[in-house]
Design an enzyme around this catalytic site. Structure first.
Site, PDB file in Angstrom:
ATOM      1  N   ASN A   9       0.868  -1.182   0.000  1.00  0.00           N
ATOM      2  CA  ASN A   9       0.000   0.000   0.000  1.00  0.00           C
ATOM      3  C   ASN A   9       0.900   1.226   0.000  1.00  0.00           C
ATOM      4  O   ASN A   9       1.470   1.582   1.021  1.00  0.00           O
ATOM      5  CB  ASN A   9      -0.888  -0.038   1.254  1.00  0.00           C
ATOM      6  CG  ASN A   9      -1.737   1.212   1.404  1.00  0.00           C
ATOM      7  OD1 ASN A   9      -1.802   2.040   0.485  1.00  0.00           O
ATOM      8  ND2 ASN A   9      -2.378   1.360   2.553  1.00  0.00           N
ATOM      9  N   LYS A  11       0.103   4.216  -0.240  1.00  0.00           N
ATOM     10  CA  LYS A  11      -0.553   5.397   0.348  1.00  0.00           C
ATOM     11  C   LYS A  11      -0.329   6.605  -0.573  1.00  0.00           C
ATOM     12  O   LYS A  11      -0.214   6.433  -1.786  1.00  0.00           O
ATOM     13  CB  LYS A  11      -0.049   5.624   1.769  1.00  0.00           C
ATOM     14  CG  LYS A  11      -0.164   4.349   2.623  1.00  0.00           C
ATOM     15  CD  LYS A  11       0.019   4.568   4.078  1.00  0.00           C
ATOM     16  CE  LYS A  11      -0.130   3.225   4.805  1.00  0.00           C
ATOM     17  NZ  LYS A  11      -0.013   3.339   6.245  1.00  0.00           N
ATOM     18  N   HIS A  98      -9.346   1.203   5.223  1.00  0.00           N
ATOM     19  CA  HIS A  98      -8.059   1.414   5.895  1.00  0.00           C
ATOM     20  C   HIS A  98      -8.268   2.370   7.066  1.00  0.00           C
ATOM     21  O   HIS A  98      -9.091   3.289   6.983  1.00  0.00           O
ATOM     22  CB  HIS A  98      -7.037   1.980   4.897  1.00  0.00           C
ATOM     23  CG  HIS A  98      -5.646   1.951   5.438  1.00  0.00           C
ATOM     24  ND1 HIS A  98      -5.191   2.898   6.322  1.00  0.00           N
ATOM     25  CD2 HIS A  98      -4.629   1.066   5.262  1.00  0.00           C
ATOM     26  CE1 HIS A  98      -3.936   2.603   6.654  1.00  0.00           C
ATOM     27  NE2 HIS A  98      -3.580   1.495   6.025  1.00  0.00           N
ATOM     28  N   GLU A 100      -6.663   4.812   8.028  1.00  0.00           N
ATOM     29  CA  GLU A 100      -6.481   6.227   7.690  1.00  0.00           C
ATOM     30  C   GLU A 100      -7.757   6.796   7.060  1.00  0.00           C
ATOM     31  O   GLU A 100      -8.107   7.951   7.273  1.00  0.00           O
ATOM     32  CB  GLU A 100      -5.258   6.381   6.756  1.00  0.00           C
ATOM     33  CG  GLU A 100      -3.961   6.176   7.533  1.00  0.00           C
ATOM     34  CD  GLU A 100      -2.833   5.533   6.749  1.00  0.00           C
ATOM     35  OE1 GLU A 100      -2.867   5.527   5.506  1.00  0.00           O
ATOM     36  OE2 GLU A 100      -1.898   5.019   7.403  1.00  0.00           O
ATOM     37  N   GLU A 170      -4.890  -4.688  10.863  1.00  0.00           N
ATOM     38  CA  GLU A 170      -3.878  -3.647  11.020  1.00  0.00           C
ATOM     39  C   GLU A 170      -4.136  -2.904  12.333  1.00  0.00           C
ATOM     40  O   GLU A 170      -4.955  -1.984  12.369  1.00  0.00           O
ATOM     41  CB  GLU A 170      -3.947  -2.648   9.858  1.00  0.00           C
ATOM     42  CG  GLU A 170      -3.733  -3.257   8.497  1.00  0.00           C
ATOM     43  CD  GLU A 170      -3.184  -2.244   7.503  1.00  0.00           C
ATOM     44  OE1 GLU A 170      -2.185  -2.554   6.875  1.00  0.00           O
ATOM     45  OE2 GLU A 170      -3.735  -1.141   7.391  1.00  0.00           O
ATOM     46  N   GLY A 176       2.893   2.712  10.758  1.00  0.00           N
ATOM     47  CA  GLY A 176       3.818   3.826  10.557  1.00  0.00           C
ATOM     48  C   GLY A 176       4.538   4.263  11.820  1.00  0.00           C
ATOM     49  O   GLY A 176       5.165   5.321  11.864  1.00  0.00           O
ATOM     50  N   SER A 216       3.925  -1.675  10.398  1.00  0.00           N
ATOM     51  CA  SER A 216       5.385  -1.712  10.566  1.00  0.00           C
ATOM     52  C   SER A 216       5.985  -3.084  10.256  1.00  0.00           C
ATOM     53  O   SER A 216       6.947  -3.502  10.909  1.00  0.00           O
ATOM     54  CB  SER A 216       5.778  -1.246  11.980  1.00  0.00           C
ATOM     55  OG  SER A 216       5.336   0.083  12.199  1.00  0.00           O
TER      56      SER A 216
HETATM   57  P1  13P Z   1       3.289   0.672   7.648  1.00  0.00           P
HETATM   58  O1  13P Z   1       3.824  -0.623   7.076  1.00  0.00           O
HETATM   59  O2  13P Z   1       3.979   1.875   7.081  1.00  0.00           O
HETATM   60  O3  13P Z   1       3.235   0.649   9.146  1.00  0.00           O
HETATM   61  O4  13P Z   1       1.778   0.783   7.143  1.00  0.00           O
HETATM   62  C1  13P Z   1       0.933  -0.303   7.259  1.00  0.00           C
HETATM   63  C2  13P Z   1      -0.313   0.003   6.521  1.00  0.00           C
HETATM   64  O5  13P Z   1      -1.081   0.857   6.914  1.00  0.00           O
HETATM   65  C3  13P Z   1      -0.575  -0.752   5.286  1.00  0.00           C
HETATM   66  O6  13P Z   1      -1.866  -0.529   4.824  1.00  0.00           O
END
Ligand code: 13P
Length: 253
Positions: A9, A11, A98, A100, A170, A176, A216
């Site tokens: 992803n 983003k 997601h 976010e 997640e 992140g 992560s």
């Molecule tokens: P990170 O791997 O940067 O922590 O993000 C995970 C994520 O949100 C994948 O959709």
């Protein structure tokens, strides 16, 4: 048996040239290192780079997904992208719900359910994200939160439809932050999700659904996460922006 899946992803990252370099990097890695047959690689770039990515994907061994889709069919929804459009570009997957999107754009379990419906109607496989925030984990409410997300987002589906779904656990506190869930924490929730699926759809179907871990995940911890029975792969954020790391994760089964 269910597939191992590693999905990147991206983003809201990469300019056009950076995206081009990243995809080429992934293809170079794939030429050097062969993925096991039962591992599926998915790349989810931002919308403007989907066409470029699908063009490359045709020559290589990865599939392409979008990061979001509209909950509406078509029409006057400025700025939105429909499942029908994604279908017409022959995309395979789309991330939905997601954290976010839930946190910054008000996406609810109800919106997630509507987006899943749109995707399935148009032949795309949804990668549905669930997971608790830190306060919920600290209050030991992770099971309750994940149960509600799974039930309200997915349990209106028929068994036939459910087979097309990929779930990604997640934990929001791990995204992140560099703070990964321990393999035990991941396995515990993944197993719990599979139990919910078993109760609703039966064991056979529940055993077929891939449940990915996200938060992560990187080359240094992927192996111990993927070693768990109910962890079928990863949804990778930051580490998917480096071709070498992304492929190293995909080789961690
Ligand atoms: P990170 O791997 O940067 O922590 O993000 C995970 C994520 O949100 C994948 O959709």
């Amino acid at each position: 048996m269910r597939k191992h899946i590693v999905a990147g992803n991206w983003k809201m990252n990469c300019t056009f040239n950076e995206a081009d370099d990243l995809i080429n990097g992934i293809m170079e890695q794939l030429e050097q290192k062969e993925l096991p047959r039962d591992t599926k690689l998915i790349v989810c770039p931002p919308f403007p780079y989907l066409e470029m990515t699908t063009d490359y994907a045709n020559d290589s061994y990865f599939m392409v997904g979008a990061q979001n889709v509209s909950d509406q069919e078509k029409g006057a929804y400025t700025g939105e992208v429909s499942a029908e459009m994604l279908e017409s570009m022959e995309l395979d997957y789309c991330i939905v719900g997601h954290s976010e999107r839930r946190a910054y754009y008000g996406e609810t379990n109800k919106t997630v359910a509507a987006k899943v419906d749109q995707l399935l109607k148009h032949g795309l496989k949804p990668i549905v994200c669930v997971g608790e925030v830190l306060e919920e984990r600290e209050a030991n409410r992770q099971f309750e939160v994940v149960k509600q997300q799974v039930e309200e987002g997915l349990f209106h589906l028929s068994a036939e439809q459910m087979k097309e779904v990929v779930i990604a656990y997640e934990p929001v506190w791990a995204i992140g932050t560099g703070k990964t869930a321990t393999p035990e924490q991941a396995q515990e929730i993944h197993h719990y999700i599979r139990t919910l699926l078993t109760e609703k759809y039966g064991k056979e179907l529940a055993e077929e659904i891939s449940i990915l871990y996200g938060g992560s995940c990187k080359p240094s911890n992927a192996k111990e996460l993927f070693a768990n029975t109910d962890v079928d792969g990863g949804l990778i954020g930051g580490a998917s922006l480096k071709a070498e790391d992304f492929i190293a994760i995909a080789l961690s089964f």
